[in-house]
Design a protein around this motif. Structure first.
Motif, PDB file in Angstrom:
ATOM      1  N   TRP A  10      66.765  30.847  61.079  1.00 48.23           N
ATOM      2  CA  TRP A  10      65.903  30.471  62.189  1.00 48.23           C
ATOM      3  C   TRP A  10      64.495  31.049  61.446  1.00 48.23           C
ATOM      4  O   TRP A  10      63.529  30.240  61.619  1.00 48.23           O
ATOM      5  CB  TRP A  10      66.503  30.884  63.505  1.00 48.23           C
ATOM      6  N   TYR A  13      63.026  29.286  59.007  1.00 47.68           N
ATOM      7  CA  TYR A  13      62.511  27.910  59.704  1.00 47.68           C
ATOM      8  C   TYR A  13      61.213  28.165  60.390  1.00 47.68           C
ATOM      9  O   TYR A  13      60.163  27.342  60.282  1.00 47.68           O
ATOM     10  CB  TYR A  13      63.553  27.237  60.434  1.00 47.68           C
ATOM     11  N   SER A  16      58.482  28.521  57.954  1.00 48.33           N
ATOM     12  CA  SER A  16      57.742  27.172  57.523  1.00 48.33           C
ATOM     13  C   SER A  16      56.611  26.614  58.501  1.00 48.33           C
ATOM     14  O   SER A  16      55.963  25.778  57.773  1.00 48.33           O
ATOM     15  CB  SER A  16      59.127  26.252  57.179  1.00 48.33           C
ATOM     16  N   PHE A  29      62.097  25.100  53.444  1.00 47.37           N
ATOM     17  CA  PHE A  29      63.097  24.156  53.835  1.00 47.37           C
ATOM     18  C   PHE A  29      64.412  24.063  53.095  1.00 47.37           C
ATOM     19  O   PHE A  29      65.323  23.864  53.721  1.00 47.37           O
ATOM     20  CB  PHE A  29      62.521  22.618  53.548  1.00 47.37           C
ATOM     21  N   CYS A  32      66.574  26.887  54.450  1.00 45.28           N
ATOM     22  CA  CYS A  32      66.868  26.759  55.928  1.00 45.28           C
ATOM     23  C   CYS A  32      67.416  25.410  56.400  1.00 45.28           C
ATOM     24  O   CYS A  32      68.158  25.586  57.474  1.00 45.28           O
ATOM     25  CB  CYS A  32      65.949  27.592  56.439  1.00 45.28           C
ATOM     26  N   LEU A  33      67.172  24.324  55.842  1.00 40.65           N
ATOM     27  CA  LEU A  33      67.298  23.074  56.439  1.00 40.65           C
ATOM     28  C   LEU A  33      67.985  22.154  55.569  1.00 40.65           C
ATOM     29  O   LEU A  33      67.891  22.180  54.377  1.00 40.65           O
ATOM     30  CB  LEU A  33      65.771  22.371  56.783  1.00 40.65           C
ATOM     31  N   TYR A  39      64.732  16.717  63.664  1.00 38.72           N
ATOM     32  CA  TYR A  39      63.688  17.587  64.650  1.00 38.72           C
ATOM     33  C   TYR A  39      63.367  16.829  65.615  1.00 38.72           C
ATOM     34  O   TYR A  39      62.768  15.578  65.356  1.00 38.72           O
ATOM     35  CB  TYR A  39      62.597  17.946  63.841  1.00 38.72           C
ATOM     36  N   ARG A 108      73.006  25.795  56.960  1.00 38.36           N
ATOM     37  CA  ARG A 108      71.489  25.386  57.087  1.00 38.36           C
ATOM     38  C   ARG A 108      71.376  24.868  58.361  1.00 38.36           C
ATOM     39  O   ARG A 108      72.393  24.119  58.725  1.00 38.36           O
ATOM     40  CB  ARG A 108      71.072  24.583  55.814  1.00 38.36           C
TER      41      ARG A 108
END
Length: 121
Positions: A10, A13, A16, A29, A32-33, A39, A108
């Motif tokens: 988190w 993120y 970012s 990204f 973490c994503l 979103y 992620r």
């Protein structure tokens, strides 16, 4: 419980949102994503890295030095609830909100939902 891997994800993120270099933001990204992340917030919905990066860049243009500070983080069963402050480059609090995160099997984020009062002007 000690170190919470979701908290680290988190915070990457969160970082970012204030990264202005597009290449560095993409690296964050990827850490973490999930590439097919979604979103949502009261103002818009973005799917994937490109749409989310565009939304972040717009916010950075509108709010100089914008960043988010986590004030509380809780997680269980691949989900998290975070309370945060949005601050400007001088550290002035502009907004408070909460975000819900859902994490995939690889740790992620797959979904991020922001909750805040939209601007009224």
């Amino acid at each position: 419980m000690g170190n919470n891997p979701y908290k680290n994800t988190w915070e990457t993120y969160t970082q970012s949102w204030s990264e202005i270099d597009a290449g560095k933001r993409l690296q964050l990204f990827e850490e973490c994503l999930s590439p097919d992340c979604v979103y949502t917030d009261p103002l818009m919905q973005a799917a994937g890295y490109e749409q989310l990066a565009g939304y972040m860049a717009d916010l950075q243009k509108n709010v100089s030095g914008v960043s988010f500070v986590t004030t509380d983080f809780k997680s269980h069963h691949d989900r998290s609830l975070t309370h945060w402050d949005m601050v400007d480059g001088e550290g002035n609090r502009l907004a408070q909100g909460a975000s819900y995160g859902l994490y995939g099997a690889d740790g992620r984020l797959t979904q991020m939902s922001g909750f805040f009062d939209p601007p009224t002007d």
